[in-house]
Design a protein around this motif. Structure first.
Motif, short mmCIF file in Angstrom:
data_model
loop_
_atom_site.label_atom_id
_atom_site.label_comp_id
_atom_site.label_asym_id
_atom_site.label_seq_id
_atom_site.Cartn_x
_atom_site.Cartn_y
_atom_site.Cartn_z
N ASN A 1 23.36 -13.68 -5.08
CA ASN A 1 23.21 -14.42 -3.83
C ASN A 1 24.41 -15.31 -3.54
O ASN A 1 25.22 -15.05 -2.64
CB ASN A 1 21.93 -15.24 -3.87
N SER A 2 24.58 -16.37 -4.31
CA SER A 2 25.67 -17.31 -4.07
C SER A 2 26.88 -17.08 -4.97
O SER A 2 27.98 -17.54 -4.67
CB SER A 2 25.18 -18.75 -4.26
N LYS A 3 26.68 -16.36 -6.07
CA LYS A 3 27.75 -16.19 -7.05
C LYS A 3 29.02 -15.56 -6.47
O LYS A 3 30.13 -16.02 -6.80
CB LYS A 3 27.23 -15.37 -8.23
N ILE B 1 33.61 -8.76 -8.14
CA ILE B 1 33.21 -7.42 -7.72
C ILE B 1 31.87 -7.04 -8.36
O ILE B 1 30.98 -6.47 -7.70
CB ILE B 1 34.30 -6.40 -8.08
N GLN B 2 31.70 -7.38 -9.62
CA GLN B 2 30.43 -7.11 -10.30
C GLN B 2 29.28 -7.88 -9.66
O GLN B 2 28.18 -7.33 -9.48
CB GLN B 2 30.56 -7.47 -11.78
N ALA B 3 29.53 -9.14 -9.29
CA ALA B 3 28.48 -9.95 -8.67
C ALA B 3 28.09 -9.40 -7.31
O ALA B 3 26.91 -9.42 -6.92
CB ALA B 3 28.96 -11.39 -8.53
N ILE B 4 29.07 -8.89 -6.56
CA ILE B 4 28.76 -8.29 -5.25
C ILE B 4 27.93 -7.03 -5.44
O ILE B 4 26.93 -6.82 -4.75
CB ILE B 4 30.07 -7.97 -4.49
N LEU C 1 32.79 -17.32 -6.79
CA LEU C 1 33.87 -16.59 -7.46
C LEU C 1 35.04 -16.33 -6.52
O LEU C 1 36.19 -16.30 -6.96
CB LEU C 1 33.33 -15.28 -8.05
N SER C 2 34.75 -16.14 -5.24
CA SER C 2 35.85 -15.98 -4.27
C SER C 2 36.64 -17.28 -4.14
O SER C 2 37.87 -17.26 -4.00
CB SER C 2 35.33 -15.52 -2.92
N ILE C 3 35.96 -18.41 -4.22
CA ILE C 3 36.65 -19.70 -4.23
C ILE C 3 37.50 -19.82 -5.49
O ILE C 3 38.66 -20.28 -5.44
CB ILE C 3 35.64 -20.86 -4.15
#
Length: 331
Positions: A253-255, A245-248, A259-261
């Protein structure tokens, strides 16, 4: 060396690879109606055009491996979930046909877009409900399915289906964050945040439901000493979820995709903790369902040759088509 355990991990790996790789394809289909007609939809399709059909290789490996290595499990699970398996396959067929025809029959593009979304949604829902039907238990008598035609249809399986739909939407939206730029990427980021919250809530709901679903499941997660081995899974899942959530929100970009994987990986780890060593809960273990040892050895030689090749050509395809999506159409 226990060949049965090795085969269990091979099939688990194939299922995980399929869920992750075809998951973002299906997720884009699920989210498709939210994209603007025209350039935004075309770019979303172009992002998966080079890889979507190859991603389904893992479904063949997982299903074929189950049939070959655990024939009893295959013979029990399929009759118990025939309507769901048929719905999933029809959904995948509609999704594939619509993918090709929307470019070649622009006069009916609205119809093909609806088929693409409908096929993706049906396939995702059917996969989640199949998982739920397996977790809630399948009645087996004399090594054969002994339940009714609609045992798979329960509130729990519907909840699992919704969880998989939300999870695939998360994979699809984070994939688009990685592959798009400009307004399309900004839109994908909004979708990813909503999908992430829905996925986390539904994962939590399914996990809580599991505790009341089966006394053995509750014992594994809530009593000592099992809880000491199981506790790292929800803790790491929570850390990954918060990081995603923080990365979104920070416009990475790709993180978010990676993280969803990772979120799916820990979800599958939790599934392993819940089910092990059963392949068909509550009474058929992996050893009960396993093929003869000679068959396992013979098949393992084939997998040792083909699996590295599958991984290699899949990695090569993703490497060749790395980077952001261009505006050229899919042909």
């Amino acid at each position: 060396m226990d060949l049965t355990v090795i085969w269990a991990f091979i099939i688990a790996f194939a299922v995980f690879a399929y869920v992750v790789m075809d998951g973002f394809d299906l997720g884009i289909g699920i989210l498709f109606p939210t994209f603007d007609v025209g350039r935004e939809r075309d770019r979303a399709m172009n992002s998966i055009a080079p890889v979507w059909d190859g991603n389904e290789t893992w479904l063949v490996l997982g299903g074929g491996g189950l049939f070959a290595a655990f024939p009893l499990a295959y013979a029990v699970i399929l009759p118990a979930t025939y309507p769901l398996i048929i719905a999933m396959l029809l959904g995948l067929v509609f999704r594939g046909v619509a993918f090709e025809y929307r470019w070649r029959d622009p006069g009916h593009r609205r119809l093909w877009d609806a088929a693409f979304t409908g096929g993706s949604l049906v396939a995702a829902m059917a996969q989640g409900m199949t998982l739920g039907a397996l977790l809630q238990g399948i009645e087996v008598i004399d090594r054969a399915y002994a339940g009714s035609w609609f045992d798979w249809l329960t509130p729990y399986t519907l909840l699992c289906g919704l969880g998989v739909v939300a999870g695939y939407a998360l994979l699809g939206s984070t994939w688009l964050i990685w592959k798009l730029d400009g307004p399309g990427q900004a839109h994908a980021r909004k979708l990813a945040l909503r999908s992430a919250l829905a996925t986390i809530v539904l994962m939590g709901a399914v996990s809580l439901y599991n505790v009341f679903l089966n006394a053995e499941y509750a014992e594994r997660w809530l009593t000592a000493p099992e809880i000491y081995f199981a506790a790292p899974v929800p803790i790491l899942t929570a850390i990954v979820a918060l990081s995603m959530i923080q990365a979104i929100r920070k416009a990475r970009n790709s993180k978010p995709f990676w993280l969803s994987i990772a979120l799916f990986f820990f979800g599958m780890a939790g599934l392993g903790v819940t089910m092990w060593p059963y392949v068909v809960p509550p009474g058929v273990t992996i050893w009960d369902a396993a093929a003869p040892e000679r068959s396992q050895v013979f098949m393992l030689i084939g997998v040792a040759i083909t699996l590295p090749l599958i991984i290699a050509y899949t990695a090569w395809a993703y490497w060749v088509f790395r980077g952001k999506v261009a505006d050229e159409g899919y042909h």
